[in-house]
Design a protein around this motif. Structure first.
Motif, PDB file in Angstrom:
ATOM      1  N   UNK A 135       0.812  -1.213   0.000  1.00  0.00           N
ATOM      2  CA  UNK A 135       0.000   0.000   0.000  1.00  0.00           C
ATOM      3  C   UNK A 135       0.848   1.267   0.000  1.00  0.00           C
ATOM      4  N   UNK A 136       2.033   1.228   0.584  1.00  0.00           N
ATOM      5  CA  UNK A 136       2.887   2.426   0.578  1.00  0.00           C
ATOM      6  C   UNK A 136       3.304   2.772  -0.851  1.00  0.00           C
ATOM      7  N   UNK A 137       3.714   1.765  -1.604  1.00  0.00           N
ATOM      8  CA  UNK A 137       4.103   1.991  -2.998  1.00  0.00           C
ATOM      9  C   UNK A 137       2.898   2.406  -3.826  1.00  0.00           C
ATOM     10  N   UNK A 138       1.765   1.754  -3.601  1.00  0.00           N
ATOM     11  CA  UNK A 138       0.547   2.098  -4.336  1.00  0.00           C
ATOM     12  C   UNK A 138       0.137   3.532  -4.031  1.00  0.00           C
ATOM     13  N   UNK A 139       0.212   3.917  -2.764  1.00  0.00           N
ATOM     14  CA  UNK A 139      -0.174   5.276  -2.377  1.00  0.00           C
ATOM     15  C   UNK A 139       0.738   6.302  -3.048  1.00  0.00           C
ATOM     16  N   UNK A 140       2.040   6.054  -3.050  1.00  0.00           N
ATOM     17  CA  UNK A 140       2.981   6.969  -3.702  1.00  0.00           C
ATOM     18  C   UNK A 140       2.690   7.083  -5.194  1.00  0.00           C
TER      19      UNK A 140
ATOM     20  N   UNK B 102      -3.611   0.734 -10.507  1.00  0.00           N
ATOM     21  CA  UNK B 102      -3.582   0.877  -9.053  1.00  0.00           C
ATOM     22  C   UNK B 102      -4.864   1.447  -8.462  1.00  0.00           C
ATOM     23  N   UNK B 103      -5.681   2.081  -9.283  1.00  0.00           N
ATOM     24  CA  UNK B 103      -6.939   2.629  -8.799  1.00  0.00           C
ATOM     25  C   UNK B 103      -8.092   1.625  -8.879  1.00  0.00           C
ATOM     26  N   UNK B 104      -7.809   0.406  -9.352  1.00  0.00           N
ATOM     27  CA  UNK B 104      -8.858  -0.601  -9.546  1.00  0.00           C
ATOM     28  C   UNK B 104      -9.628  -0.862  -8.258  1.00  0.00           C
ATOM     29  N   UNK B 105     -10.951  -0.836  -8.388  1.00  0.00           N
ATOM     30  CA  UNK B 105     -11.831  -1.100  -7.249  1.00  0.00           C
ATOM     31  C   UNK B 105     -12.495  -2.467  -7.362  1.00  0.00           C
ATOM     32  N   UNK B 106     -12.404  -3.064  -8.546  1.00  0.00           N
ATOM     33  CA  UNK B 106     -13.063  -4.350  -8.801  1.00  0.00           C
ATOM     34  C   UNK B 106     -12.051  -5.420  -9.160  1.00  0.00           C
ATOM     35  N   UNK B 107     -12.321  -6.638  -8.725  1.00  0.00           N
ATOM     36  CA  UNK B 107     -11.513  -7.768  -9.183  1.00  0.00           C
ATOM     37  C   UNK B 107     -11.812  -7.966 -10.663  1.00  0.00           C
ATOM     38  N   UNK B 108     -11.014  -8.740 -11.333  1.00  0.00           N
ATOM     39  CA  UNK B 108     -11.172  -8.908 -12.779  1.00  0.00           C
ATOM     40  C   UNK B 108     -12.511  -9.530 -13.127  1.00  0.00           C
ATOM     41  N   UNK B 109     -13.017 -10.476 -12.311  1.00  0.00           N
ATOM     42  CA  UNK B 109     -14.305 -11.104 -12.607  1.00  0.00           C
ATOM     43  C   UNK B 109     -15.437 -10.081 -12.525  1.00  0.00           C
ATOM     44  N   UNK B 110     -15.443  -9.263 -11.493  1.00  0.00           N
ATOM     45  CA  UNK B 110     -16.491  -8.239 -11.370  1.00  0.00           C
ATOM     46  C   UNK B 110     -16.351  -7.174 -12.454  1.00  0.00           C
TER      47      UNK B 110
ATOM     48  N   UNK C  27      -9.441   5.401  -4.513  1.00  0.00           N
ATOM     49  CA  UNK C  27      -8.418   4.396  -4.198  1.00  0.00           C
ATOM     50  C   UNK C  27      -7.604   4.832  -2.985  1.00  0.00           C
ATOM     51  N   UNK C  28      -7.256   6.112  -2.916  1.00  0.00           N
ATOM     52  CA  UNK C  28      -6.512   6.615  -1.756  1.00  0.00           C
ATOM     53  C   UNK C  28      -7.350   6.495  -0.478  1.00  0.00           C
TER      54      UNK C  28
END
Length: 107
Positions: free
Chosen positions: A4-9, A95-103, A67-68
């Motif tokens: 999450x630190x890398x994703x947040x940056x 990195x902003x994805x809110x859904x899994x690939x199936x959804x 996402x943040x």
């Protein structure tokens, strides 16, 4: 579990870039039209294109901000629809994805 630190940056860097782009577009859109009618037509077409770019940037900004928020809430990497973990590869690509690939595919 995603880093999450890398994703947040990464998300914060994307957010800053998009915000800068949106600010430049809004500045361009605020400029008065040229008094020359043929030039005005061209500028209006350009403004239509810029308006579309502004809408896209605003949607991307909203997605990144959500996402943040998920990072801050501790729910980043969890599908907001089904609750399953979102694959690391998907989060690396989006990195902003809110859904899994199936959804995301509507399955």
């Amino acid at each position: 579990m995603p880093d999450t630190a890398a994703a947040k940056a990464n998300l914060e860097a994307q957010l800053a870039e998009l915000q800068g782009r949106l600010d430049r577009i809004e500045t361009d859109l605020a400029e008065p039209l040229n008094p020359d009618l043929p030039e005005q037509a061209t500028e209006m077409q350009d403004d239509d294109s810029l308006g579309g770019q502004a809408e896209l940037a605003a949607r991307q900004i909203a997605s990144i901000e959500r996402a943040l928020e998920r990072i801050d809430e501790g729910t980043y990497g969890v599908c907001v629809q089904c609750g399953a973990d979102i694959a690391e590869g998907r989060l690396e690509a989006r990195p902003e994805a809110a859904l899994c690939i199936d959804c995301a595919r509507g399955q």
